[in-house]
Design a protein around this motif. Structure first.
Motif, mmCIF file in Angstrom:
data_model
loop_
_atom_site.group_PDB
_atom_site.id
_atom_site.type_symbol
_atom_site.label_atom_id
_atom_site.label_comp_id
_atom_site.label_asym_id
_atom_site.label_seq_id
_atom_site.Cartn_x
_atom_site.Cartn_y
_atom_site.Cartn_z
ATOM 1 N N VAL A 30 0.827 -1.207 0.000
ATOM 2 C CA VAL A 30 0.000 0.000 0.000
ATOM 3 C C VAL A 30 0.863 1.259 0.000
ATOM 4 O O VAL A 30 0.438 2.311 -0.472
ATOM 5 C CB VAL A 30 -1.009 -0.009 1.166
ATOM 6 N N PRO A 34 1.165 2.338 -5.344
ATOM 7 C CA PRO A 34 0.481 3.417 -6.070
ATOM 8 C C PRO A 34 1.481 4.319 -6.801
ATOM 9 O O PRO A 34 2.439 4.811 -6.193
ATOM 10 C CB PRO A 34 -0.249 4.190 -4.975
ATOM 11 N N GLY A 40 -3.162 4.660 -2.207
ATOM 12 C CA GLY A 40 -3.864 3.385 -2.218
ATOM 13 C C GLY A 40 -4.408 3.012 -0.858
ATOM 14 O O GLY A 40 -3.888 3.452 0.164
ATOM 15 N N MET A 52 -7.789 -3.391 -4.081
ATOM 16 C CA MET A 52 -7.196 -2.106 -3.743
ATOM 17 C C MET A 52 -7.920 -0.991 -4.501
ATOM 18 O O MET A 52 -8.258 -1.151 -5.671
ATOM 19 C CB MET A 52 -5.711 -2.076 -4.093
ATOM 20 N N LEU A 54 -7.224 2.746 -5.712
ATOM 21 C CA LEU A 54 -6.202 3.757 -5.964
ATOM 22 C C LEU A 54 -6.922 5.068 -6.226
ATOM 23 O O LEU A 54 -7.765 5.148 -7.123
ATOM 24 C CB LEU A 54 -5.353 3.363 -7.169
#
Length: 149
Positions: A30, A34, A40, A52, A54
């Motif tokens: 995480v 991104p 994220g 997830m 984004l």
């Protein structure tokens, strides 16, 4: 017509086990995955995969909504210190951005660190090769910064 394969690589000054851990650990993912300009968060994370969201810092670029890209990721194969294969399903109302992509992360030894090669197959056609190249390079830079901290 041949299959589209987007590819990027980066030498990272960290061991293969350190890099591999960052590819499968939720707290690491995480943080580094991104691309620049995005953040994220997980809606779900399990050993088999994750969902997830984004979020773009500047709305208007999203594929799932104006501000977000949502991906459902399955870990297809994990070989510690060597590779991670993921099946990624894009949640997008526009068929040009929807679909299932396969990403393979390959790790090998290189002078003073690890060579990380990422290959993306079956990339949705709405994602331009240039944009994808930029995003992959940004994620690899985030990975390098994360594991060398």
């Amino acid at each position: 017509m041949s299959e589209r394969v987007d590819r990027a690589e980066r030498r990272i000054e960290a061991s293969r086990p350190e890099v591999y851990r960052a590819l499968v650990d939720p707290e690491s993912l995480v943080e580094w995955l991104p691309p620049e300009g995005m953040a994220g968060r997980f809606e779900r994370f399990a050993p088999s995969g994750y969902r997830m969201v984004l979020t773009y810092h500047e709305p208007g670029h999203g594929k799932s909504s104006q501000a977000t890209d949502v991906v459902e990721t399955e870990f297809v194969e994990r070989v510690p210190g060597e590779r991670v294969v993921q099946r990624i399903v894009f949640d997008a109302p526009d068929p040009a951005f929807a679909g299932t992509m396969t990403m393979t992360w390959l790790l090998s030894d290189t002078d003073g660190g690890t060579l990380v090669v990422v290959e993306a197959r079956n990339v949705p056609p709405g994602i331009s090769p240039g944009d994808h190249e930029t995003g992959l390079a940004s994620s690899l830079a985030g990975l390098a910064a994360h594991v060398t901290r």
